[in-house]
Structure formats: C-alpha cells, structure tokens
Write a protein that holds these residues in place. Structure first.
Motif, mmCIF file in Angstrom:
data_model
loop_
_atom_site.group_PDB
_atom_site.id
_atom_site.type_symbol
_atom_site.label_atom_id
_atom_site.label_comp_id
_atom_site.label_asym_id
_atom_site.label_seq_id
_atom_site.Cartn_x
_atom_site.Cartn_y
_atom_site.Cartn_z
ATOM 1 N N ALA A 33 -11.101 -69.088 5.610
ATOM 2 C CA ALA A 33 -12.175 -68.162 5.234
ATOM 3 C C ALA A 33 -11.643 -66.818 4.767
ATOM 4 O O ALA A 33 -12.296 -66.131 3.972
ATOM 5 N N VAL A 34 -10.462 -66.416 5.251
ATOM 6 C CA VAL A 34 -9.928 -65.090 4.891
ATOM 7 C C VAL A 34 -8.746 -65.191 3.925
ATOM 8 O O VAL A 34 -8.090 -64.192 3.646
ATOM 9 N N LYS A 35 -8.476 -66.391 3.420
ATOM 10 C CA LYS A 35 -7.352 -66.562 2.488
ATOM 11 C C LYS A 35 -7.586 -65.714 1.238
ATOM 12 O O LYS A 35 -8.695 -65.667 0.688
ATOM 13 N N VAL A 36 -6.550 -65.019 0.832
ATOM 14 C CA VAL A 36 -6.676 -64.131 -0.314
ATOM 15 C C VAL A 36 -5.347 -64.094 -1.067
ATOM 16 O O VAL A 36 -4.272 -64.230 -0.478
ATOM 17 N N GLU A 37 -5.415 -63.914 -2.382
ATOM 18 C CA GLU A 37 -4.213 -63.894 -3.214
ATOM 19 C C GLU A 37 -3.773 -62.483 -3.571
ATOM 20 O O GLU A 37 -2.620 -62.248 -3.888
ATOM 21 N N HIS A 38 -4.705 -61.546 -3.516
ATOM 22 C CA HIS A 38 -4.402 -60.171 -3.904
ATOM 23 C C HIS A 38 -3.284 -59.586 -3.048
ATOM 24 O O HIS A 38 -3.306 -59.705 -1.828
ATOM 25 N N GLY A 39 -2.300 -58.951 -3.666
ATOM 26 C CA GLY A 39 -1.111 -58.483 -2.964
ATOM 27 C C GLY A 39 -1.360 -57.578 -1.782
ATOM 28 O O GLY A 39 -1.013 -57.909 -0.643
ATOM 29 N N LEU A 40 -1.972 -56.417 -2.003
ATOM 30 C CA LEU A 40 -2.203 -55.465 -0.922
ATOM 31 C C LEU A 40 -3.158 -56.032 0.116
ATOM 32 O O LEU A 40 -2.892 -55.956 1.327
ATOM 33 N N LEU A 41 -4.242 -56.633 -0.349
ATOM 34 C CA LEU A 41 -5.222 -57.183 0.575
ATOM 35 C C LEU A 41 -4.606 -58.299 1.416
ATOM 36 O O LEU A 41 -4.831 -58.386 2.623
ATOM 37 N N ASN A 42 -3.806 -59.133 0.793
ATOM 38 C CA ASN A 42 -3.135 -60.214 1.508
ATOM 39 C C ASN A 42 -2.213 -59.657 2.591
ATOM 40 O O ASN A 42 -2.169 -60.155 3.714
ATOM 41 N N MET A 43 -1.495 -58.592 2.267
ATOM 42 C CA MET A 43 -0.582 -57.975 3.220
ATOM 43 C C MET A 43 -1.347 -57.401 4.423
ATOM 44 O O MET A 43 -0.960 -57.600 5.566
ATOM 45 N N VAL A 44 -2.441 -56.716 4.146
ATOM 46 C CA VAL A 44 -3.217 -56.081 5.215
ATOM 47 C C VAL A 44 -3.887 -57.146 6.087
ATOM 48 O O VAL A 44 -3.889 -57.038 7.316
ATOM 49 N N VAL A 45 -4.456 -58.171 5.472
ATOM 50 C CA VAL A 45 -5.106 -59.245 6.223
ATOM 51 C C VAL A 45 -4.097 -59.942 7.133
ATOM 52 O O VAL A 45 -4.371 -60.189 8.316
#
Length: 331
Positions: A33-45
C-alpha cells in the motif's frame, strides 16, 4: 493497588501468536500500500517504516475479525487502512508537537523539516483512501473517516481547554473519547465489518474498542506522573498545561486554597522541577493517581464484559489479554 493484587505482566507476544500468520499477511498488504518509486518519498517512507511500533491497531482489527467469524482478505485491507491513517496522524502530530524523536529515533520533521513531514502524512492518508476506494470498501472508509473527524475535534478541544484551563471531568472524557478511543473503536468495528458480523456483534465490538481506548489514554496520562522512562518525558502534560484525570480529580477534592495554588503554578507555566514535584505530590496526596487507576480498570472491565457475548475461542481470550496489557504496559 497493593503488591499482592498487581496483575501478572502480560507481553504482546502472549496474544500476537494467535494471529501470527495473519500479521505477516497484513505486513505484506501494508508494504504494498505504501510502495513508491519517487526518490525522496521512497527514502522517507523506508526510514519511517524501519521504526516499527507495536501495531496494536492492526492487531485489534485481526483479532476482532477472527473472533467475529474469521480473518478474510478484506480484514487485511482493513488492518492496512487503519495503520495508514494512524501513521498519517503520527507524522502530523510530530509536526504539531514539534517533536524531535519518535520511538527513540529522530522524527521525520527533525530530519527533513515540517514540509516533508506534512506531505508524508498526506501521502499515507491518500494511500489509505485509495486502498478503500479501489476495493469499494465504503463501509470501512466511513467508519475510519468518522474516527479521523473525531480525532481532529478532540485535539482542537484539547488546545482550547489548555488555554482556558477548563478542568472538569466531563470535558476530559469527551476529549479522550474523540482523540484516542475513536480510532481504537474504529479498529474493532472495521474488524467486525470485515468478517461480516451481525449488527449486534458490530455494536458490541465498537463499544469494546471505545472502552479500551479510554483505558489506553488514561494509562498514557498516568505515565506523566511516573518516575521511569516510558517513551515521553515525565511532566510533559503539565508543561503543555494539559490537565488530565489524575490532576482533575485532585483539584476537585482539594480545598479552595490548594486548588488555586496549583492552578496558578500551571497557568504561569513555571516548568521547574520543584514546581512539577509540588504538583505530583499534590495529586498523589489527594488520591488523584489512585482515582485514575480505578477508572482505568473500570473501563477495561467494561470492555472485557462485552467479550462474553462472543463464543469462547482463542482469539477472544487474546482480546481479553490485550485489554489487560493496555493497563499494565510500561510505555
């Protein structure tokens, strides 16, 4: 409570084992549900997800579902939805409270700033909404949306109350019912809904969660009068001018001169160790701590009595144990 009557220590693992495989499946759903590809967002998540909490709320969803008929695919979505919304509120709370740490490590706002933290909370919230909408889980979404509404109202009432120094017990209960018990109740309601429970069972589980949530918050408020490390600084509520149940009762039974003396200390915002100690001694000597302890135990007993309408099962026993854990936990 005397030493001989102290309940035995209960650990999370004592009832997590009942839904161990279900919790593993939930974790898979949550990560998806929280999988993300965006660099900064992925790092923070990824950073945030490494700080695993107790996950009591998804645990409650799954135990409730199992008690009401069985864990299903929709139960995992309900648990993930609950955790997404709860996670969003935690991130936003750290911004509001200007907290530098969460679970012993630096908070998102401390590392990346308030803007990133607020946007991360919004991201978790949106992922939760999409998860429900993608599967037409409108009943779950309605329950949780109402809980988020109540949580916001409760927090705003608490801010207003801190400014006006309103110290009555009725307003205190309204606040903790909205800001804390609403989400716990939503967990048990969603668990019951996911198992297609009948209306009576749904009502009983919702009330179980409400009573459990009240006890949970009173336990948190009692931590503020503790002497050991419990996950937040001792005296934090007093420093924020938050008057919780132990102090409310103490002020109600105290004579007018003592009451005014303590209120003056709180209103003037004097945060010295000596002033905090004065307040703690006042609360203890007037029976405020004992009163809050008794009320907390009453709420747990009410919650446990609601479980009796459900068939005897391993999951029902686990829910009973979890309710006892809520009032014996150390943080």
């Amino acid at each position: 409570m005397d030493k001989d009557s102290t309940p035995p220590k209960i650990a999370l693992r004592d009832f997590q084992s009942v839904v161990k495989k279900d919790l593993e499946e939930f974790s898979h759903h949550f990560k998806e549900a929280v999988k993300v590809e965006h660099g900064l967002l992925n790092m923070v998540v990824r950073y945030f997800l490494r700080q695993k909490g107790k996950r009591i709320r998804p645990l409650l969803v799954l135990l409730t579902a199992k008690t009401c008929g069985g864990v299903r695919e929709r139960s995992y979505r309900a648990a993930a939805l609950v955790e997404l919304l709860h996670t969003a509120t935690l991130v936003h709370d750290d911004v509001v409270d200007e907290s530098e740490k969460r679970r012993g490590v630096f908070s998102i706002n401390a590392l990346w700033g308030n803007k990133v933290a607020v946007l991360l909370g919004d991201y978790f919230l949106s992922r939760g909404l999409l998860l429900a909408l993608d599967h037409d889980d409108f009943d779950l979404l309605r329950v949780l949306s109402n809980a988020v509404k109540r949580m916001s109202e409760g927090e705003l009432r608490q801010v207003q109350r801190a400014r006006s120094m309103d110290v009555d017990e009725a307003s205190y209960y309204k606040i903790i019912s909205d800001k804390t018990a609403s989400l716990i109740s939503a967990c048990t309601r969603c668990g019951a809904l996911s198992a297609d429970a009948d209306p009576e069972s749904l009502q009983s589980m919702g009330e179980f969660g409400e009573q459990l949530g009240l006890a949970f918050q009173i336990r948190d408020d009692l931590f503020d009068y503790g002497t050991q490390e419990v996950g937040k600084p001792t005296g934090a509520d007093i420093q924020k001018k938050l008057v919780t149940l132990p102090l409310i009762h103490a002020l109600e039974v105290a004579d007018s001169s003592d009451r005014q003396r303590i209120l003056n200390i709180i209103r003037k915002g004097r945060k010295s160790r000596q002033n905090r100690q004065t307040i703690y001694e006042f609360v203890e000597s007037t029976g405020g701590l004992l009163y809050a302890q008794q009320r907390m135990e009453e709420h747990v007993k009410s919650a446990q009595s609601l479980l009796r309408s459900f068939p005897e099962s391993e999951s029902r026993r686990a829910m009973h144990a979890l309710s006892q854990y809520v009032i014996t936990r150390k943080k």
